[in-house]
Design an enzyme around this catalytic site. Structure first.
Site, mmCIF file in Angstrom:
data_model
loop_
_atom_site.group_PDB
_atom_site.id
_atom_site.type_symbol
_atom_site.label_atom_id
_atom_site.label_comp_id
_atom_site.label_asym_id
_atom_site.label_seq_id
_atom_site.Cartn_x
_atom_site.Cartn_y
_atom_site.Cartn_z
ATOM 1 N N LYS A 83 -9.023 29.509 -59.134
ATOM 2 C CA LYS A 83 -8.974 30.419 -60.290
ATOM 3 C C LYS A 83 -9.713 29.821 -61.470
ATOM 4 O O LYS A 83 -10.471 30.510 -62.158
ATOM 5 C CB LYS A 83 -7.516 30.714 -60.661
ATOM 6 C CG LYS A 83 -6.858 31.702 -59.702
ATOM 7 C CD LYS A 83 -5.497 32.129 -60.227
ATOM 8 C CE LYS A 83 -4.777 33.043 -59.257
ATOM 9 N NZ LYS A 83 -3.311 32.965 -59.430
ATOM 10 N N LYS A 105 -6.101 2.661 -62.228
ATOM 11 C CA LYS A 105 -5.339 2.758 -60.982
ATOM 12 C C LYS A 105 -6.258 2.520 -59.774
ATOM 13 O O LYS A 105 -7.373 3.054 -59.724
ATOM 14 C CB LYS A 105 -4.735 4.168 -60.960
ATOM 15 C CG LYS A 105 -4.338 4.700 -59.648
ATOM 16 C CD LYS A 105 -3.819 6.142 -59.848
ATOM 17 C CE LYS A 105 -3.317 6.656 -58.548
ATOM 18 N NZ LYS A 105 -3.871 7.639 -57.805
ATOM 19 N N LYS A 111 -9.757 4.772 -53.996
ATOM 20 C CA LYS A 111 -11.072 4.807 -53.360
ATOM 21 C C LYS A 111 -12.030 5.673 -54.162
ATOM 22 O O LYS A 111 -13.219 5.383 -54.240
ATOM 23 C CB LYS A 111 -10.953 5.399 -51.956
ATOM 24 C CG LYS A 111 -10.863 4.320 -50.894
ATOM 25 C CD LYS A 111 -10.921 4.912 -49.503
ATOM 26 C CE LYS A 111 -9.840 4.305 -48.653
ATOM 27 N NZ LYS A 111 -9.626 4.955 -47.379
#
Ligand code: TRP
Length: 345
Positions: free
Chosen positions: A123, A208, A211
């Site tokens: 949306k 944090k 990957k």
């Protein structure tokens, strides 16, 4: 035989999504290996059919599935004790999906976090609400419920993002048991990974570890590559002789990573060396490298050996599937009988 701490059944599914980093190890793999060792019955499977909703590349799926098996074996999962198998080797799971689908309201799937997130994204981007949503994604919770219910699971260790799936599993088990007035499916509980389990480690740039940020330290790399990544950890311009205040030590990336792999004494040692002054970041990185090496050097070799011996992995996975199918057949037979179909022969 030593008495097991707990006679319950614990089950974990792992999507084959490539090799793990040290944050995955601390937050999910190590706690799950421990939990499996502590329980009377434990199952660990490669959720390859779940991955198929997103990974539509035969070579990648095959390779990633082997990687998951080799990874868990290298990191201490005992295949004599824990039943290790591929989801796709247990056809009973998929028949249970069909049975559960008949008692699961569509509205439950509409409320799934993962599905709703996909719709919201579409949306926002001005696309059709269901663009790129396949039925596999939409009915993901039913397949996951079947995984869990087929093994008569008591406990599923999960991260926060998976809690709704376990609640849905309980809902579906309840719909079935109530509709057919037979307690065929056991209602599972989740065990939230908290404390060290579920921990989020910082990456080499301080954000944090992930990957997608490219700031991770893979578990299975050779020593030179491991060393290079540790030496790349971003630090500030503090001079070695400057004492550090306790909060700054706690927030330091090298120290944080170290504390997950070092013994309590070693951790205290690094902390006091930082607080006293005289500990440079270079020394601290060397110590971090040493504990990572201690933890991962051997598993890396074991991992490589397994990856070079697919036949061995296939044998282990097939043996696991044969065991898992025993309980799967019993559960499916009982479900078939409850709804008015023949039991399995
Ligand atoms: N949905 C889980 C994940 O994304 C993987 C999974 C599939 C699972 N089936 C499961 C986890 C059953 C626990 C139990 O991580």
């Amino acid at each position: 035989m030593p008495a097991l701490a707990n006679a319950k059944t614990v089950l974990t599914g792992v999507k084959p999504t490539g090799a793990p980093h040290i944050g995955n190890y601390i937050g999910a793999i190590r706690p799950a290996v421990r939990l499996a060792a502590e329980h009377g019955r434990s199952y660990l499977f490669i959720a390859d059919y779940h991955a198929l909703n997103a990974v539509q590349d035969a070579k990648a799926l095959r390779e990633d599935s082997y990687q998951v098996a080799a990874c868990w074996l290298a990191l201490g999962l005992n295949p004599e004790k824990t039943v290790l198998y591929r989801q796709s080797d247990i056809p009973e799971i998929f028949e249970i999906v069909t049975i559960l689908s008949a008692v699961t309201p569509k509205g439950l799937m509409d409320r799934s976090h993962a599905y709703k997130a996909a719709v919201d994204r579409n949306k926002e981007e001005g696309k059709d609400a269901d663009a790129d949503v396949n039925m596999g994604l939409y009915t993901y919770p039913i397949l996951m419920a079947a995984d869990i219910l087929v093994a008569q699971t008591d406990i599923v260790p999960v991260g926060k993002d998976q809690v709704q799936h376990i609640e849905f599993t309980r809902d579906m088990a309840g719909y079935f048991n109530n509709t057919f007035k037979k307690p065929v499916f056991k209602l599972p509980n989740y065990q939230l990974e908290s404390g060290v389990a579920g921990a989020i480690l910082p990456g080499i740039d301080g954000r944090k570890m992930s990957k997608s940020y490219g700031n991770h330290i893979p578990v299975f790399i050779d020593s030179a590559a491991r060393r290079k990544l540790v030496m790349k950890i971003v630090t500030d311009s503090r001079r070695p002789e400057e004492p550090m205040n306790p909060d700054d030590v706690g927030n330091n990336v090298i120290f944080q990573l170290y504390s997950h792999f070092a013994t309590p004494d070693e951790t205290l040692g690094m902390r006091s060396a930082f607080e006293k002054g005289g500990m440079g970041y270079g020394d601290a990185k060397q110590q971090l490298y040493d504990v990572l090496e201690r933890e991962f050097e051997k598993p890396t070799q074991i991992y490589k050996d397994y990856m070079a011996d697919r036949k061995k992995l296939d044998e282990l996975l097939e043996a696991g599937a044969a065991k898992a199918r025993q309980v799967a057949r019993e559960t499916l037979s009982a479900a078939r009988e409850a709804v008015g179909l023949n039991r399995l022969k």
